[in-house]
Design a protein around this motif. Structure first.
Motif, PDB file in Angstrom:
ATOM      1  N   GLU A 162       0.817  -1.207   0.000  1.00  0.00           N
ATOM      2  CA  GLU A 162       0.000   0.000   0.000  1.00  0.00           C
ATOM      3  C   GLU A 162       0.860   1.270   0.000  1.00  0.00           C
ATOM      4  O   GLU A 162       0.632   2.193  -0.771  1.00  0.00           O
ATOM      5  CB  GLU A 162      -0.877  -0.026   1.256  1.00  0.00           C
ATOM      6  N   THR A 163       1.847   1.293   0.874  1.00  0.00           N
ATOM      7  CA  THR A 163       2.646   2.501   1.013  1.00  0.00           C
ATOM      8  C   THR A 163       4.021   2.152   1.587  1.00  0.00           C
ATOM      9  O   THR A 163       4.307   0.988   1.835  1.00  0.00           O
ATOM     10  CB  THR A 163       1.875   3.551   1.867  1.00  0.00           C
ATOM     11  N   VAL A 220       7.380  -3.283  15.176  1.00  0.00           N
ATOM     12  CA  VAL A 220       5.957  -3.069  14.866  1.00  0.00           C
ATOM     13  C   VAL A 220       5.182  -4.390  14.934  1.00  0.00           C
ATOM     14  O   VAL A 220       4.056  -4.434  15.410  1.00  0.00           O
ATOM     15  CB  VAL A 220       5.784  -2.409  13.476  1.00  0.00           C
ATOM     16  N   HIS A 221       5.813  -5.472  14.477  1.00  0.00           N
ATOM     17  CA  HIS A 221       5.083  -6.741  14.385  1.00  0.00           C
ATOM     18  C   HIS A 221       5.025  -7.536  15.696  1.00  0.00           C
ATOM     19  O   HIS A 221       4.307  -8.537  15.760  1.00  0.00           O
ATOM     20  CB  HIS A 221       5.743  -7.647  13.335  1.00  0.00           C
ATOM     21  N   ASP A 255       3.804  -9.213   5.114  1.00  0.00           N
ATOM     22  CA  ASP A 255       3.141  -8.002   5.615  1.00  0.00           C
ATOM     23  C   ASP A 255       4.014  -6.780   5.412  1.00  0.00           C
ATOM     24  O   ASP A 255       3.514  -5.663   5.321  1.00  0.00           O
ATOM     25  CB  ASP A 255       2.850  -8.144   7.113  1.00  0.00           C
ATOM     26  N   SER A 256       5.335  -6.996   5.415  1.00  0.00           N
ATOM     27  CA  SER A 256       6.249  -5.879   5.194  1.00  0.00           C
ATOM     28  C   SER A 256       7.466  -6.387   4.433  1.00  0.00           C
ATOM     29  O   SER A 256       7.805  -7.574   4.521  1.00  0.00           O
ATOM     30  CB  SER A 256       6.687  -5.256   6.538  1.00  0.00           C
ATOM     31  N   SER A 314       1.359  -2.146   4.771  1.00  0.00           N
ATOM     32  CA  SER A 314       0.033  -1.518   4.770  1.00  0.00           C
ATOM     33  C   SER A 314       0.147  -0.101   5.324  1.00  0.00           C
ATOM     34  O   SER A 314       1.135   0.256   5.968  1.00  0.00           O
ATOM     35  CB  SER A 314      -0.921  -2.329   5.652  1.00  0.00           C
ATOM     36  N   ALA A 315      -0.908   0.705   5.112  1.00  0.00           N
ATOM     37  CA  ALA A 315      -0.914   2.075   5.637  1.00  0.00           C
ATOM     38  C   ALA A 315      -0.764   2.051   7.160  1.00  0.00           C
ATOM     39  O   ALA A 315      -0.032   2.865   7.737  1.00  0.00           O
ATOM     40  CB  ALA A 315      -2.197   2.783   5.229  1.00  0.00           C
ATOM     41  N   ASP A 316      -1.418   1.104   7.799  1.00  0.00           N
ATOM     42  CA  ASP A 316      -1.349   1.001   9.252  1.00  0.00           C
ATOM     43  C   ASP A 316       0.077   0.657   9.707  1.00  0.00           C
ATOM     44  O   ASP A 316       0.627   1.264  10.630  1.00  0.00           O
ATOM     45  CB  ASP A 316      -2.342  -0.082   9.701  1.00  0.00           C
ATOM     46  N   PHE A 317       0.685  -0.317   9.013  1.00  0.00           N
ATOM     47  CA  PHE A 317       2.067  -0.700   9.341  1.00  0.00           C
ATOM     48  C   PHE A 317       3.006   0.499   9.194  1.00  0.00           C
ATOM     49  O   PHE A 317       3.827   0.779  10.068  1.00  0.00           O
ATOM     50  CB  PHE A 317       2.529  -1.848   8.430  1.00  0.00           C
ATOM     51  N   GLU A 325       2.319   3.664   9.234  1.00  0.00           N
ATOM     52  CA  GLU A 325       2.065   4.694  10.249  1.00  0.00           C
ATOM     53  C   GLU A 325       2.834   4.359  11.535  1.00  0.00           C
ATOM     54  O   GLU A 325       3.470   5.222  12.144  1.00  0.00           O
ATOM     55  CB  GLU A 325       0.559   4.765  10.526  1.00  0.00           C
ATOM     56  N   ASN A 326       2.789   3.089  11.920  1.00  0.00           N
ATOM     57  CA  ASN A 326       3.546   2.666  13.107  1.00  0.00           C
ATOM     58  C   ASN A 326       5.050   2.750  12.876  1.00  0.00           C
ATOM     59  O   ASN A 326       5.809   3.094  13.784  1.00  0.00           O
ATOM     60  CB  ASN A 326       3.160   1.236  13.490  1.00  0.00           C
TER      61      ASN A 326
END
Ligand SMILES: *Cc1c(COP(=O)(O)O)cnc(C)c1O
Length: 342
Positions: free
Chosen positions: A50-51, A68-69, A191-192, A212-215, A217-218
């Motif tokens: 996503e980003t 993060v994970h 996921d990343s 992802s955008a959420d990942f 952001e964190n």
């Protein structure tokens, strides 16, 4: 210097530096640096994410992703020869408080069965298996490429068991160029994922971590907290954009040079074994009769040739933008001379 120590030893080319001169600049912390925004968007696309976020190093990509994970006390499953174990200064323990669960495996790659038996059943007694980290290509396995099917199916085993997945893609583009499989296909089960700009792509600084955008952001929160947020990063990211346009396809030249060096190494009595060469990394074991790896490296340095010591009798030779056939000749001549001196 004939520098085969690492593909990090390449210097930014003149054209690459020039690409940075006229690039418009802004503060990356305010999403106002155009080259940095463009780079993150391009890498996110390349990885099918996503980003993305620009970071100073690959180590910071791995350490932020792990943080993060996971939560402290969780367990990270990876191969024993992973960069996160041998070359990140204990970061996973110091920064995230996680346990490492290293697996011994062939050529730096787990099988589905190995991963399945490493994942612990949920229990109040055991740490929680929380994250799988895979390296494409596998550095200490000699730049070995996970076959797409194996990488995807191992990631699927992790996902099915509720683990997060992270791909260390320091040399993911070497795999893409060598096989023709797009980076996004390799990253599909993850996921990343990130790619390095300071390895084969030849930039002085930088790596891009995508998810992802959420990942992301964190990840940005930790980038700020750990002092990785910068300002006018366009001077760096303009060079990264240049590298995406001009230095990806040429990785094939590094791979071809590595193949030719590998073939010549086998003719030297000092070399006992060369691991299969798939990309730009050559791992060679030295014969018991000659000097060990440390001494061999010292003798080579007297001839202005550098290699990495990666075991008592094991050396690593890496090809990149700044070494060519002349350097390969110096390397082979240097190794041939080592034999005579012993
Ligand atoms: C080089 C490397 C890293 C770390 O990248 P830096 O930019 O040097 O911090 C991580 N993983 C692998 C496999 C690497 O080769």
């Amino acid at each position: 210097m004939h520098d085969f120590y690492s593909d990090t030893q390449s210097r930014p080319t003149r054209a690459m530096r020039e690409a940075a001169l006229d690039t418009p600049l802004g503060d990356e912390r305010h999403d106002a640096d155009p080259a940095t925004l463009e780079l993150c968007e391009r890498v996110a696309d390349m990885l099918g994410m996503e980003t993305a976020v620009f970071l100073p190093s690959g180590t910071m990509c791995n350490e932020i992703a792990i943080a993060v994970h996971t939560r402290p006390g969780d367990e990270v499953i990876c191969t024993r020869e992973s960069h996160i174990i041998f070359a990140e200064s204990g970061g996973p323990a110091a920064l995230s408080g996680v346990m490492m669960h290293p697996i011994d495996c062939e050529r730096g790659m787990l099988t589905q069965q190995q991963l399945a038996s490493a994942i612990r059943p949920r229990s109040a007694h055991a740490p929680r298996s929380r994250l799988l980290v895979a390296e494409q290509t596998a550095n200490l396995a000699g730049g070995a490429i996970w076959p797409l099917e194996q990488l995807n199916s191992v990631a699927a085993v992790a996902k099915a068991a509720g683990l997060a997945t992270h791909l260390d893609g320091a040399r993911l583009l070497n795999a893409q160029v060598a096989t023709g499989v797009p980076a996004a296909a390799y990253a599909r089960g993850f996921d990343s994922a990130w790619i390095a700009f300071t390895k084969g792509l030849g930039c002085p600084v930088g790596a891009v971590l995508a998810g992802s955008a959420d990942f992301v952001e964190n990840a940005w929160l930790l980038k700020r907290r750990w002092g990785g947020a910068m300002r006018q990063t366009g001077v760096l990211t303009a060079m990264c954009l240049y590298a995406l346009d001009h230095h990806v396809e040429r990785l094939a030249e590094d791979h071809a040079l590595a193949q030719s060096i590998g073939a010549r190494l086998l003719d030297l009595p000092i070399i006992a074994r060369v691991l299969p060469i798939e990309t730009n990394i050559i791992i060679a074991d030295l014969d018991q009769q000659g000097p060990d790896a440390r001494e061999t490296s010292r003798l080579l340095r007297e001839k202005n040739v550098t290699v990495t010591v990666v075991g008592h009798r094991r050396i690593r030779i890496v090809t990149h933008l700044d070494v060519g056939p002349v350097d390969a000749d110096a390397l082979i001549a240097g190794l041939a001379a080592v034999r005579r001196q012993s």
